[in-house]
Design an enzyme around this catalytic site. Sequence first.
Site, PDB file in Angstrom:
ATOM      1  N   HIS A  93      44.041  42.734  35.111  1.00 21.00           N
ATOM      2  CA  HIS A  93      44.110  42.962  36.546  1.00 21.00           C
ATOM      3  C   HIS A  93      43.849  41.647  37.273  1.00 21.00           C
ATOM      4  O   HIS A  93      43.308  40.704  36.699  1.00 21.00           O
ATOM      5  CB  HIS A  93      43.008  43.923  37.020  1.00 21.00           C
ATOM      6  CG  HIS A  93      42.869  45.185  36.254  1.00 21.00           C
ATOM      7  ND1 HIS A  93      43.220  46.410  36.770  1.00 21.00           N
ATOM      8  CD2 HIS A  93      42.368  45.438  35.014  1.00 21.00           C
ATOM      9  CE1 HIS A  93      42.953  47.365  35.896  1.00 21.00           C
ATOM     10  NE2 HIS A  93      42.438  46.800  34.808  1.00 21.00           N
ATOM     11  N   THR A  95      41.598  40.646  40.880  1.00 18.32           N
ATOM     12  CA  THR A  95      40.601  41.317  41.720  1.00 18.32           C
ATOM     13  C   THR A  95      41.158  41.667  43.092  1.00 18.32           C
ATOM     14  O   THR A  95      40.763  42.665  43.694  1.00 18.32           O
ATOM     15  CB  THR A  95      39.359  40.433  41.889  1.00 18.32           C
ATOM     16  OG1 THR A  95      39.759  39.152  42.419  1.00 18.32           O
ATOM     17  CG2 THR A  95      38.640  40.246  40.549  1.00 18.32           C
ATOM     18  N   GLU A 158      39.253  41.832  34.700  1.00 17.81           N
ATOM     19  CA  GLU A 158      39.611  41.454  36.061  1.00 17.81           C
ATOM     20  C   GLU A 158      39.604  39.935  36.182  1.00 17.81           C
ATOM     21  O   GLU A 158      38.619  39.277  35.827  1.00 17.81           O
ATOM     22  CB  GLU A 158      38.613  42.039  37.072  1.00 17.81           C
ATOM     23  CG  GLU A 158      38.655  43.549  37.206  1.00 17.81           C
ATOM     24  CD  GLU A 158      39.686  44.012  38.234  1.00 17.81           C
ATOM     25  OE1 GLU A 158      40.365  43.146  38.821  1.00 17.81           O
ATOM     26  OE2 GLU A 158      39.778  45.235  38.447  1.00 17.81           O
ATOM     27  N   HIS A 200      48.103  45.839  35.058  1.00 18.69           N
ATOM     28  CA  HIS A 200      47.833  47.067  35.815  1.00 18.69           C
ATOM     29  C   HIS A 200      49.128  47.645  36.375  1.00 18.69           C
ATOM     30  O   HIS A 200      49.321  48.864  36.424  1.00 18.69           O
ATOM     31  CB  HIS A 200      46.858  46.757  36.950  1.00 18.69           C
ATOM     32  CG  HIS A 200      46.138  47.947  37.476  1.00 18.69           C
ATOM     33  ND1 HIS A 200      45.264  47.882  38.533  1.00 18.69           N
ATOM     34  CD2 HIS A 200      46.169  49.263  37.109  1.00 18.69           C
ATOM     35  CE1 HIS A 200      44.792  49.098  38.786  1.00 18.69           C
ATOM     36  NE2 HIS A 200      45.325  49.947  37.936  1.00 18.69           N
TER      37      HIS A 200
END
Length: 313
Positions: A93, A95, A158, A200
């Site tokens: 991912h 953030t 992340e 993601h």
Amino acid sequence: MVTAWLALIRRGEAYPTYMKSARRTSHKQRLVAISGMLIHGRQRRRDHTAPYRRDRSHCRGREIVSQPRFIEYPSPNRGARPAGAKIDILLLHYTGMTSCRAALEQLCDPVAKVSAHYVVDEDGTCYRLVDEASRAWHAGVGSWAGIRDVNAHSVGIELVNPGHEFGYCDFPEAQMAALENLAKAILARHPIPAQRVLGHSDVAPMRKQDPGERFDWARLARAGIGLWPDAGFRTSSHALPLAPGVSGAAVTNLQLALAGFGYGVEGTGLYDPTTEAAVAAFQRHFRQRLVDGVADAETLSLLHHLLGRLPAE
């Protein structure tokens, strides 16, 4: 339906509807003739100053895997993995926030009900929020290859980056090097296949864009992390483009190919918003120079090239 369709492809009993021509092939060639398109291709310590150290206790084959160091930053947002759930997805991912501090606060806020196993700052500093044995809350609503509880089967990382909302930018060298080191250590602990190192946006294409088209997936693949097209990949002259709004058997074959790869798409025969989002997610991962949701010849060729590299079930 997808499993039966792929079996037909492997036996040479399914043929293209969006190719200009088709013919029976050898067994080896049939394995790469997915959705009727024949593409020939082969293919734990707390340390604030030194994030990494060499550790010869973690080895895969003859490769020595460096064991990363972390700043422990526990998040209360976690749960138990379901009994028998195998960790077989590595999910990346960004953030999407203005700073690392803001992201850490969000990921540790009980009200927010979100977390990840790790956060990697732009300078390479690594934070561990949730131990890998626990289920972090990072994927949200999504699916991959029939799995709908992605959190139960994944380790989530992340990467600090402002994202598309706050000035999306490249991922710095220090951050990428730290991620590479961390991912290798995770793969040494869990048998995660290359095709299940995902973004993601892959598992939630209707909702998410991260880590996005600036993320260097090719670099990770060169380090043995994730899937990437062969250097000799070429666009097929037989691939006929498809665009949102069209319908027919060719669209069904596209949808089945996407589903066979892992995307949560059904074979409806209509190039609907779900299909468009899945195509855009595929492009964001594998054809980053142009992300438009149109299944052009290059996108179709890439999809079938990569399908041909998946292990037979």
